[in-house]
Design a protein around this motif. Structure first.
Motif, mmCIF file in Angstrom:
data_model
loop_
_atom_site.group_PDB
_atom_site.id
_atom_site.type_symbol
_atom_site.label_atom_id
_atom_site.label_comp_id
_atom_site.label_asym_id
_atom_site.label_seq_id
_atom_site.Cartn_x
_atom_site.Cartn_y
_atom_site.Cartn_z
ATOM 1 N N ILE A 151 9.474 -1.929 10.717
ATOM 2 C CA ILE A 151 8.367 -1.581 9.924
ATOM 3 C C ILE A 151 8.901 -1.502 8.303
ATOM 4 C CG2 ILE A 151 6.436 -0.069 9.601
ATOM 5 C CD1 ILE A 151 6.036 -1.514 12.067
ATOM 6 N N PRO A 152 8.261 -2.090 7.602
ATOM 7 C CA PRO A 152 8.673 -1.815 6.147
ATOM 8 C C PRO A 152 8.675 -0.467 5.729
ATOM 9 C CG PRO A 152 7.003 -3.822 6.477
ATOM 10 C CD PRO A 152 6.912 -3.218 7.744
ATOM 11 N N LYS A 153 9.087 -0.108 4.529
ATOM 12 C CA LYS A 153 9.083 1.269 3.847
ATOM 13 C C LYS A 153 7.573 1.428 3.588
ATOM 14 C CE LYS A 153 13.623 0.629 2.271
ATOM 15 N NZ LYS A 153 14.687 0.130 1.049
ATOM 16 N N LYS A 154 7.184 2.620 3.979
ATOM 17 C CA LYS A 154 5.889 3.279 3.604
ATOM 18 C C LYS A 154 5.514 3.057 2.195
ATOM 19 C CE LYS A 154 3.442 7.560 3.635
ATOM 20 N NZ LYS A 154 3.534 9.003 4.387
ATOM 21 N N GLU A 155 6.562 3.264 1.175
ATOM 22 C CA GLU A 155 6.491 3.281 -0.134
ATOM 23 C C GLU A 155 6.110 1.907 -0.527
ATOM 24 O OE1 GLU A 155 9.452 4.511 0.964
ATOM 25 O OE2 GLU A 155 8.508 6.608 1.020
ATOM 26 N N SER A 156 6.751 0.856 -0.171
ATOM 27 C CA SER A 156 6.453 -0.528 -0.383
ATOM 28 C C SER A 156 5.222 -1.004 0.035
ATOM 29 C CB SER A 156 7.547 -1.426 0.121
ATOM 30 O OG SER A 156 8.806 -1.021 -0.354
ATOM 31 N N LEU A 157 4.867 -0.520 1.119
ATOM 32 C CA LEU A 157 3.378 -0.955 1.666
ATOM 33 C C LEU A 157 2.318 -0.422 0.983
ATOM 34 C CD1 LEU A 157 3.916 -0.574 5.558
ATOM 35 C CD2 LEU A 157 3.833 -2.686 4.249
ATOM 36 N N ILE A 158 2.586 0.914 0.502
ATOM 37 C CA ILE A 158 1.400 1.597 -0.284
ATOM 38 C C ILE A 158 1.384 0.971 -1.732
ATOM 39 C CG2 ILE A 158 0.618 3.667 -1.342
ATOM 40 C CD1 ILE A 158 1.635 5.125 1.298
ATOM 41 N N ALA A 159 2.628 0.639 -2.381
ATOM 42 C CA ALA A 159 2.512 -0.005 -3.581
ATOM 43 C C ALA A 159 1.888 -1.377 -3.602
ATOM 44 C CB ALA A 159 4.038 -0.158 -4.050
ATOM 45 N N GLU A 160 2.212 -1.968 -2.345
ATOM 46 C CA GLU A 160 1.530 -3.406 -2.299
ATOM 47 C C GLU A 160 0.139 -3.316 -2.212
ATOM 48 O OE1 GLU A 160 3.607 -5.363 0.682
ATOM 49 O OE2 GLU A 160 5.334 -5.761 -0.567
ATOM 50 N N LEU A 161 -0.638 -2.287 -1.289
ATOM 51 C CA LEU A 161 -1.928 -2.289 -1.266
ATOM 52 C C LEU A 161 -2.546 -1.708 -2.608
ATOM 53 C CD1 LEU A 161 -2.063 0.071 1.936
ATOM 54 C CD2 LEU A 161 -2.866 -2.342 1.717
ATOM 55 N N ASP A 162 -1.716 -0.977 -3.557
ATOM 56 C CA ASP A 162 -2.396 -0.711 -4.741
ATOM 57 C C ASP A 162 -2.685 -1.818 -5.571
ATOM 58 O OD1 ASP A 162 -2.589 2.142 -4.146
ATOM 59 O OD2 ASP A 162 -0.626 2.555 -5.096
ATOM 60 N N GLU A 163 -1.667 -2.572 -5.377
ATOM 61 C CA GLU A 163 -1.529 -3.910 -6.348
ATOM 62 C C GLU A 163 -2.761 -4.809 -5.890
ATOM 63 O OE1 GLU A 163 1.797 -6.590 -7.722
ATOM 64 O OE2 GLU A 163 2.378 -5.707 -5.740
ATOM 65 N N MET A 164 -3.016 -4.851 -4.605
ATOM 66 C CA MET A 164 -4.262 -5.507 -3.967
ATOM 67 C C MET A 164 -5.479 -5.288 -4.534
ATOM 68 S SD MET A 164 -3.184 -6.476 -0.119
ATOM 69 C CE MET A 164 -1.565 -6.012 0.380
ATOM 70 N N THR A 165 -5.607 -3.990 -4.960
ATOM 71 C CA THR A 165 -6.702 -3.715 -5.460
ATOM 72 C C THR A 165 -7.134 -4.368 -6.743
ATOM 73 O OG1 THR A 165 -6.035 -1.795 -6.541
ATOM 74 C CG2 THR A 165 -6.974 -1.505 -4.281
ATOM 75 N N GLU A 166 -5.920 -5.078 -7.486
ATOM 76 C CA GLU A 166 -6.317 -5.683 -8.752
ATOM 77 C C GLU A 166 -6.302 -7.166 -8.555
ATOM 78 O OE1 GLU A 166 -6.634 -3.805 -11.666
ATOM 79 O OE2 GLU A 166 -6.395 -2.121 -10.065
ATOM 80 N N PHE A 167 -6.156 -7.728 -7.322
ATOM 81 C CA PHE A 167 -6.391 -9.101 -6.991
ATOM 82 C C PHE A 167 -8.099 -9.456 -7.186
ATOM 83 C CE2 PHE A 167 -2.462 -9.906 -3.921
ATOM 84 C CZ PHE A 167 -1.785 -9.363 -5.124
ATOM 85 N N ASP A 168 -8.119 -10.467 -7.796
ATOM 86 C CA ASP A 168 -9.406 -11.060 -7.460
ATOM 87 C C ASP A 168 -9.381 -12.714 -7.893
ATOM 88 O OD1 ASP A 168 -11.971 -12.148 -7.584
ATOM 89 O OD2 ASP A 168 -12.728 -10.660 -9.462
ATOM 90 N N LEU A 169 -9.123 -13.230 -6.775
ATOM 91 C CA LEU A 169 -8.732 -14.744 -6.956
ATOM 92 C C LEU A 169 -10.146 -15.647 -6.686
ATOM 93 C CD1 LEU A 169 -5.683 -14.998 -4.547
ATOM 94 C CD2 LEU A 169 -5.846 -14.991 -7.142
ATOM 95 N N SER A 170 -11.216 -15.016 -6.592
ATOM 96 C CA SER A 170 -12.439 -15.490 -6.336
ATOM 97 C C SER A 170 -12.930 -16.337 -7.744
ATOM 98 C CB SER A 170 -13.572 -14.724 -6.118
ATOM 99 O OG SER A 170 -13.925 -13.536 -7.243
#
Length: 189
Positions: A151-170
């Motif tokens: 399982i990846p590091k908790k900090e990495s997963l949370i940082a990636e989730l935070d980044e995803m909130t900024e994604f808008d590929l629509s």
């Protein structure tokens, strides 16, 4: 491009899933000179501390026209957002990129991971398989896959989730490219 004319196949895993997710299909391409399973920063034995964005940019920037890149989920979206995409001559297959992730879902997942990491991971796995006829079997297989690999590091997963909130590929406009394929499905089966 035909698969038999490929020099290198590069597999990039998605969020939470490590490079091991590709191992069963890696050997299905006997005519390819080399296969590379990319392990992103924060996942298992990654040899880099670079940000995922830099790793993706480096792969796109160094790939040739006789290479193929296959990316899934988070990294598929990350490729679409990369400044290096237009310069990349490789054939690219993107599987289920997040076109417009739901911030409420990401926030719930983030909170679950912070509150109880192990339970949060299991909830995510359940969300991946729910609604299909083999949900229970698929849940057990995925859970075992994660826990027998890593399982990846908790900090990495949370940082990636935070980044995803900024994604808008629509609204993203990708210039027509013969060598870019985006596969979208309702489920990950």
């Amino acid at each position: 491009m035909s698969i038999k004319n490929l020099n290198k196949l590069i597999f990039i895993h998605g969020w939470l899933f490590g490079s091991y997710i590709w191992k069963n299909i890696q050997g299905c391409f006997p005519n390819v000179s080399s296969n590379e399973l990319v392990t992103l920063p924060g996942y298992h034995k990654s040899t880099t501390n670079e940000h995922t964005r830099k790793v993706i940019d480096s792969i796109l920037g160094s790939s040739n026209d006789d290479d193929m890149i296959i990316a899934y989920s988070y990294t598929a979206a990350r490729i679409l957002l990369s400044n290096e995409l237009e310069k990349c001559d490789a054939t690219i297959i993107l599987i289920n990129p997040f076109l417009k992730p739901k911030n409420s879902t990401i926030t719930m997942l983030r909170n679950n991971l912070i509150e109880d990491f192990d339970s949060g991971v299991k909830k995510f796995i359940f969300e991946c398989v729910k609604g299909n006829n083999l949900a229970k079997k698929n849940f057990m297989e995925l859970k075992n896959l994660f826990y027998t690999n890593y399982i990846p590091k908790k900090e990495s997963l949370i940082a990636e989730l935070d980044e995803m909130t900024e994604f808008d590929l629509s609204k993203l406009k990708v210039n027509y490219r013969e060598n870019l394929v985006i596969l979208l499905s309702d489920s990950d089966e």
